[in-house]
Enzyme design. Structure first.
Site, PDB file in Angstrom:
ATOM      1  N   ARG A  12     -68.017  -5.572  21.042  1.00 49.00           N
ATOM      2  CA  ARG A  12     -68.373  -6.304  22.263  1.00 49.00           C
ATOM      3  C   ARG A  12     -69.670  -7.092  22.102  1.00 49.00           C
ATOM      4  NH1 ARG A  12     -67.528  -1.225  24.609  1.00 49.00           N
ATOM      5  NH2 ARG A  12     -69.712  -1.207  25.243  1.00 49.00           N
ATOM      6  N   CYS A  13     -70.362  -6.892  20.987  1.00 53.06           N
ATOM      7  CA  CYS A  13     -71.667  -7.532  20.766  1.00 53.06           C
ATOM      8  C   CYS A  13     -71.492  -8.808  19.944  1.00 53.06           C
ATOM      9  CB  CYS A  13     -72.592  -6.553  20.044  1.00 53.06           C
ATOM     10  SG  CYS A  13     -74.135  -7.280  19.490  1.00 53.06           S
TER      11      CYS A  13
END
Length: 116
Positions: A12-13
């Site tokens: 998600r980063c």
């Protein structure tokens, strides 16, 4: 290159995705460790910190709400920080890329080249 490259990855980063993409562009297929799903043990964290050459507090994501609410003004020992990171993997700065006995926090993602 004989050493295995490992990336401690959070999909998600954007920084973590960027570092992984740069490795792929170099033809490197790293071992991916999804550290949020498979948290590091205290022993693994100690080994990782040794490779990074930093203290545990330097691996803490200080932008996380959990840090701001629970740890911001606390003075913890290195061992206490390791325990916090082992119990709260979301507080680990990312991405961390390991090449043999060296590691780097790949922020910005291009820092990954410093370790190849």
């Amino acid at each position: 290159m004989s050493d295995k490259i490992v990336i401690y990855h959070n999909g998600r980063c954007s920084k973590s995705r960027g570092a992984l993409e740069l490795l792929h562009e170099k033809g490197i297929e790293p071992e991916i460790r999804y550290y949020l799903m498979e948290p590091l043990t205290a022993k693994e964290l100690k080994e990782l910190l040794q490779k990074l050459g930093i203290k545990a507090e330097e691996l803490v994501r200080k932008s996380e709400d959990l840090y701001k609410q629970e740890y911001k003004d606390k003075k913890l020992t290195n061992a206490q920080w390791i325990k916090v990171l082992a119990q709260n993997p979301e507080l680990i700065e990312r991405p961390v890329v390991v090449n043999g006995d060296k590691a780097i926090i790949a922020r910005p993602a291009e820092k990954v080249f410093d370790i190849l």
